[in-house]
Design a protein around this motif. Structure first.
Motif, PDB file in Angstrom:
ATOM      1  N   ALA A  37      23.181  41.968   9.560  1.00  0.00           N
ATOM      2  CA  ALA A  37      22.827  42.620   8.302  1.00  0.00           C
ATOM      3  C   ALA A  37      23.247  44.083   8.274  1.00  0.00           C
ATOM      4  CB  ALA A  37      21.330  42.503   8.058  1.00  0.00           C
ATOM      5  N   ALA A  38      23.475  44.668   9.425  1.00  0.00           N
ATOM      6  CA  ALA A  38      23.938  46.052   9.480  1.00  0.00           C
ATOM      7  C   ALA A  38      25.389  46.188   9.044  1.00  0.00           C
ATOM      8  CB  ALA A  38      23.775  46.595  10.898  1.00  0.00           C
ATOM      9  N   HIS A  39      26.080  45.045   8.925  1.00  0.00           N
ATOM     10  CA  HIS A  39      27.513  45.086   8.619  1.00  0.00           C
ATOM     11  C   HIS A  39      27.878  44.400   7.308  1.00  0.00           C
ATOM     12  CE1 HIS A  39      28.168  46.650  12.655  1.00  0.00           C
ATOM     13  NE2 HIS A  39      27.401  45.675  13.115  1.00  0.00           N
ATOM     14  N   GLY A  40      26.918  43.713   6.670  1.00  0.00           N
ATOM     15  CA  GLY A  40      27.243  43.043   5.422  1.00  0.00           C
ATOM     16  C   GLY A  40      26.246  41.961   5.085  1.00  0.00           C
ATOM     17  N   PRO A  41      26.528  41.181   4.025  1.00  0.00           N
ATOM     18  CA  PRO A  41      25.605  40.130   3.601  1.00  0.00           C
ATOM     19  C   PRO A  41      25.432  39.051   4.670  1.00  0.00           C
ATOM     20  CG  PRO A  41      27.277  40.570   1.928  1.00  0.00           C
ATOM     21  CD  PRO A  41      27.714  41.271   3.173  1.00  0.00           C
ATOM     22  N   GLU A  64      15.957  28.825  23.198  1.00  0.00           N
ATOM     23  CA  GLU A  64      17.317  29.300  23.442  1.00  0.00           C
ATOM     24  C   GLU A  64      17.559  30.680  22.836  1.00  0.00           C
ATOM     25  OE1 GLU A  64      20.908  26.753  23.400  1.00  0.00           O
ATOM     26  OE2 GLU A  64      19.541  25.222  22.629  1.00  0.00           O
ATOM     27  N   GLN A  65      18.558  31.332  23.355  1.00  0.00           N
ATOM     28  CA  GLN A  65      19.027  32.617  22.849  1.00  0.00           C
ATOM     29  C   GLN A  65      20.420  32.419  22.233  1.00  0.00           C
ATOM     30  OE1 GLN A  65      17.205  35.519  22.979  1.00  0.00           O
ATOM     31  NE2 GLN A  65      15.529  34.294  23.834  1.00  0.00           N
ATOM     32  N   PRO A  66      20.808  33.236  21.247  1.00  0.00           N
ATOM     33  CA  PRO A  66      20.082  34.384  20.699  1.00  0.00           C
ATOM     34  C   PRO A  66      19.051  33.982  19.648  1.00  0.00           C
ATOM     35  CG  PRO A  66      22.209  34.192  19.638  1.00  0.00           C
ATOM     36  CD  PRO A  66      22.175  33.122  20.699  1.00  0.00           C
ATOM     37  N   GLU A  67      17.975  34.770  19.550  1.00  0.00           N
ATOM     38  CA  GLU A  67      16.944  34.506  18.564  1.00  0.00           C
ATOM     39  C   GLU A  67      17.435  34.891  17.172  1.00  0.00           C
ATOM     40  OE1 GLU A  67      13.340  36.457  19.591  1.00  0.00           O
ATOM     41  OE2 GLU A  67      13.114  35.380  21.502  1.00  0.00           O
ATOM     42  N   VAL A  68      16.961  34.145  16.197  1.00  0.00           N
ATOM     43  CA  VAL A  68      17.450  34.346  14.832  1.00  0.00           C
ATOM     44  C   VAL A  68      17.182  35.758  14.332  1.00  0.00           C
ATOM     45  CG1 VAL A  68      15.342  33.350  13.797  1.00  0.00           C
ATOM     46  CG2 VAL A  68      17.482  33.394  12.498  1.00  0.00           C
ATOM     47  N   ALA A  69      16.037  36.338  14.647  1.00  0.00           N
ATOM     48  CA  ALA A  69      15.726  37.687  14.160  1.00  0.00           C
ATOM     49  C   ALA A  69      16.736  38.704  14.680  1.00  0.00           C
ATOM     50  CB  ALA A  69      14.312  38.086  14.557  1.00  0.00           C
ATOM     51  N   ASP A  70      17.136  38.563  15.947  1.00  0.00           N
ATOM     52  CA  ASP A  70      18.091  39.503  16.526  1.00  0.00           C
ATOM     53  C   ASP A  70      19.471  39.352  15.886  1.00  0.00           C
ATOM     54  OD1 ASP A  70      16.084  40.391  18.217  1.00  0.00           O
ATOM     55  OD2 ASP A  70      16.692  39.077  19.877  1.00  0.00           O
ATOM     56  N   VAL A  71      19.894  38.113  15.655  1.00  0.00           N
ATOM     57  CA  VAL A  71      21.211  37.875  15.068  1.00  0.00           C
ATOM     58  C   VAL A  71      21.261  38.406  13.639  1.00  0.00           C
ATOM     59  CG1 VAL A  71      22.899  36.122  14.410  1.00  0.00           C
ATOM     60  CG2 VAL A  71      21.627  35.884  16.542  1.00  0.00           C
ATOM     61  N   VAL A  72      20.204  38.147  12.864  1.00  0.00           N
ATOM     62  CA  VAL A  72      20.173  38.620  11.478  1.00  0.00           C
ATOM     63  C   VAL A  72      20.182  40.140  11.427  1.00  0.00           C
ATOM     64  CG1 VAL A  72      18.786  38.709   9.365  1.00  0.00           C
ATOM     65  CG2 VAL A  72      19.041  36.551  10.591  1.00  0.00           C
ATOM     66  N   ALA A  73      19.395  40.786  12.276  1.00  0.00           N
ATOM     67  CA  ALA A  73      19.339  42.249  12.271  1.00  0.00           C
ATOM     68  C   ALA A  73      20.702  42.859  12.580  1.00  0.00           C
ATOM     69  CB  ALA A  73      18.305  42.726  13.283  1.00  0.00           C
ATOM     70  N   MET A 113      32.631  41.002   5.149  1.00  0.00           N
ATOM     71  CA  MET A 113      32.587  39.537   5.242  1.00  0.00           C
ATOM     72  C   MET A 113      31.146  39.076   5.367  1.00  0.00           C
ATOM     73  SD  MET A 113      34.221  36.968   8.125  1.00  0.00           S
ATOM     74  CE  MET A 113      35.894  37.055   7.507  1.00  0.00           C
ATOM     75  N   THR A 114      30.801  38.018   4.646  1.00  0.00           N
ATOM     76  CA  THR A 114      29.480  37.423   4.770  1.00  0.00           C
ATOM     77  C   THR A 114      29.348  36.724   6.114  1.00  0.00           C
ATOM     78  OG1 THR A 114      29.273  37.093   2.389  1.00  0.00           O
ATOM     79  CG2 THR A 114      27.882  35.728   3.793  1.00  0.00           C
ATOM     80  N   THR A 115      28.191  36.864   6.730  1.00  0.00           N
ATOM     81  CA  THR A 115      27.894  36.155   7.973  1.00  0.00           C
ATOM     82  C   THR A 115      26.992  34.969   7.663  1.00  0.00           C
ATOM     83  OG1 THR A 115      28.049  38.174   9.298  1.00  0.00           O
ATOM     84  CG2 THR A 115      26.865  36.325  10.267  1.00  0.00           C
ATOM     85  N   LEU A 116      27.389  33.813   8.123  1.00  0.00           N
ATOM     86  CA  LEU A 116      26.566  32.615   8.035  1.00  0.00           C
ATOM     87  C   LEU A 116      25.901  32.431   9.393  1.00  0.00           C
ATOM     88  CD1 LEU A 116      27.727  29.100   6.743  1.00  0.00           C
ATOM     89  CD2 LEU A 116      26.082  29.411   8.574  1.00  0.00           C
ATOM     90  N   VAL A 117      24.593  32.565   9.439  1.00  0.00           N
ATOM     91  CA  VAL A 117      23.855  32.365  10.685  1.00  0.00           C
ATOM     92  C   VAL A 117      23.357  30.925  10.702  1.00  0.00           C
ATOM     93  CG1 VAL A 117      21.888  33.080  12.079  1.00  0.00           C
ATOM     94  CG2 VAL A 117      23.179  34.785  10.788  1.00  0.00           C
ATOM     95  N   ALA A 118      23.989  30.108  11.528  1.00  0.00           N
ATOM     96  CA  ALA A 118      23.617  28.695  11.647  1.00  0.00           C
ATOM     97  C   ALA A 118      22.465  28.601  12.635  1.00  0.00           C
ATOM     98  CB  ALA A 118      24.806  27.870  12.115  1.00  0.00           C
ATOM     99  N   CYS A 119      21.263  28.421  12.104  1.00  0.00           N
ATOM    100  CA  CYS A 119      20.053  28.510  12.917  1.00  0.00           C
ATOM    101  C   CYS A 119      19.486  27.122  13.188  1.00  0.00           C
ATOM    102  CB  CYS A 119      19.015  29.370  12.197  1.00  0.00           C
ATOM    103  SG  CYS A 119      17.523  29.630  13.173  1.00  0.00           S
ATOM    104  N   SER A 120      19.411  26.761  14.443  1.00  0.00           N
ATOM    105  CA  SER A 120      18.932  25.438  14.818  1.00  0.00           C
ATOM    106  C   SER A 120      17.718  25.539  15.726  1.00  0.00           C
ATOM    107  CB  SER A 120      20.038  24.642  15.524  1.00  0.00           C
ATOM    108  OG  SER A 120      20.507  25.341  16.661  1.00  0.00           O
ATOM    109  N   HIS A 121      17.012  24.419  15.838  1.00  0.00           N
ATOM    110  CA  HIS A 121      15.950  24.313  16.824  1.00  0.00           C
ATOM    111  C   HIS A 121      16.609  24.121  18.178  1.00  0.00           C
ATOM    112  CE1 HIS A 121      12.425  22.883  18.997  1.00  0.00           C
ATOM    113  NE2 HIS A 121      11.691  23.246  17.974  1.00  0.00           N
ATOM    114  N   ASP A 122      16.126  24.822  19.157  1.00  0.00           N
ATOM    115  CA  ASP A 122      16.750  24.715  20.469  1.00  0.00           C
ATOM    116  C   ASP A 122      16.463  23.359  21.101  1.00  0.00           C
ATOM    117  OD1 ASP A 122      14.064  25.093  20.891  1.00  0.00           O
ATOM    118  OD2 ASP A 122      14.349  26.149  22.759  1.00  0.00           O
TER     119      ASP A 122
END
Length: 239
Positions: free
Chosen positions: A56-60, A44-53, A1-10
């Motif tokens: 990305a280990a599980h799919g697009p 705020e947490q979680p940081e975008v780099a951590d969420v993407v990493a 499944m594709t993950t959509l990371v909704a990234c906002s300014h805290d």
């Protein structure tokens, strides 16, 4: 499944956080074929780099900036988070987009009884957060053009930070130009620091942030699908 990371300014604003949470929930309903996860580019947490990493280990992965224009966060923070992962990409930010005009006009109508920008002597200031990135200013100017094409009143731009004129300067400039009523159109997503700057800029009327207006959700879903289809970092966003 594709993950959509909704990234906002805290934001430290509880009301602002609640609005962003509603946007994510509405987006998840609009694109039920993906998993929607939250991420942030500042305090705020979680940081975008951590969420993407992790994702990305599980799919697009498609990172969707819940931001109204390009700028440092898209071109540096988000791009850097995506760059190490071949299966990750970045969608374009929400604005500028024709559909956002509907959201702006509805918010203006709500604060004015329906006549904002239509009464003789009205002047609308499109009040944006601002950025030192020149591409962000161009994006806001394009949004101004889209809004101005749908209103009979003059429309100018004011910024909360990063470039000129400031929102108070734009309001004062409108009055010097002869405006009888200055309306600040809040071109921000949620309550918080920049929304407070708009409220304190001295306009006669101030519209609410765009929030989870249906047009915002429609744009967000469209940006996600465009980003997923392109499978690449959009032009103007450089890792």
């Amino acid at each position: 499944m594709t993950t959509l990371v909704a990234c906002s300014h805290d934001t430290r604003s509880p009301a602002g956080r609640a609005v962003i949470a509603r946007i994510r929930a509405a987006l998840a309903a609009a694109v039920p074929e993906v998993e929607v996860r939250e991420a942030f580019v500042d305090v705020e947490q979680p940081e975008v780099a951590d969420v993407v990493a992790e994702a990305a280990a599980h799919g697009p992965v498609v990172v969707l900036p819940l931001l109204l224009s390009t700028g440092f966060h898209t071109s540096v923070d988000i791009a850097a988070a995506v760059a190490p992962h071949l299966g990750a990409t970045v969608a374009a930010p929400l604005g500028p987009h024709e559909l956002l005009v509907r959201a702006l006009r509805d918010r203006l109508a709500a604060v004015s009884g329906g006549d904002a920008g239509h009464r003789p002597g009205d002047h609308v200031v499109l009040a944006a957060a601002g950025s030192s990135d020149s591409a962000a200013a161009r994006a806001v100017e394009r949004m101004r053009d889209l809004l101005a094409a749908r209103l009979p009143a003059p429309v100018t731009v004011g910024y909360g930070a990063g470039c000129a004129p400031t929102i108070p300067e734009a309001v004062a400039g409108a009055r010097r130009a002869g405006a009888r009523r200055v309306i600040a159109a809040s071109y921000v997503l949620a309550p918080g620091h920049f929304a407070s700057l708009v409220e304190g800029a001295g306009a006669d009327l101030v519209s609410a942030p765009l929030g989870d207006h249906p047009a915002v959700i429609a744009v967000a879903a469209a940006r996600f699908r465009e980003g997923a289809a392109a499978g690449r970092i959009p032009q103007g966003i450089v890792p």
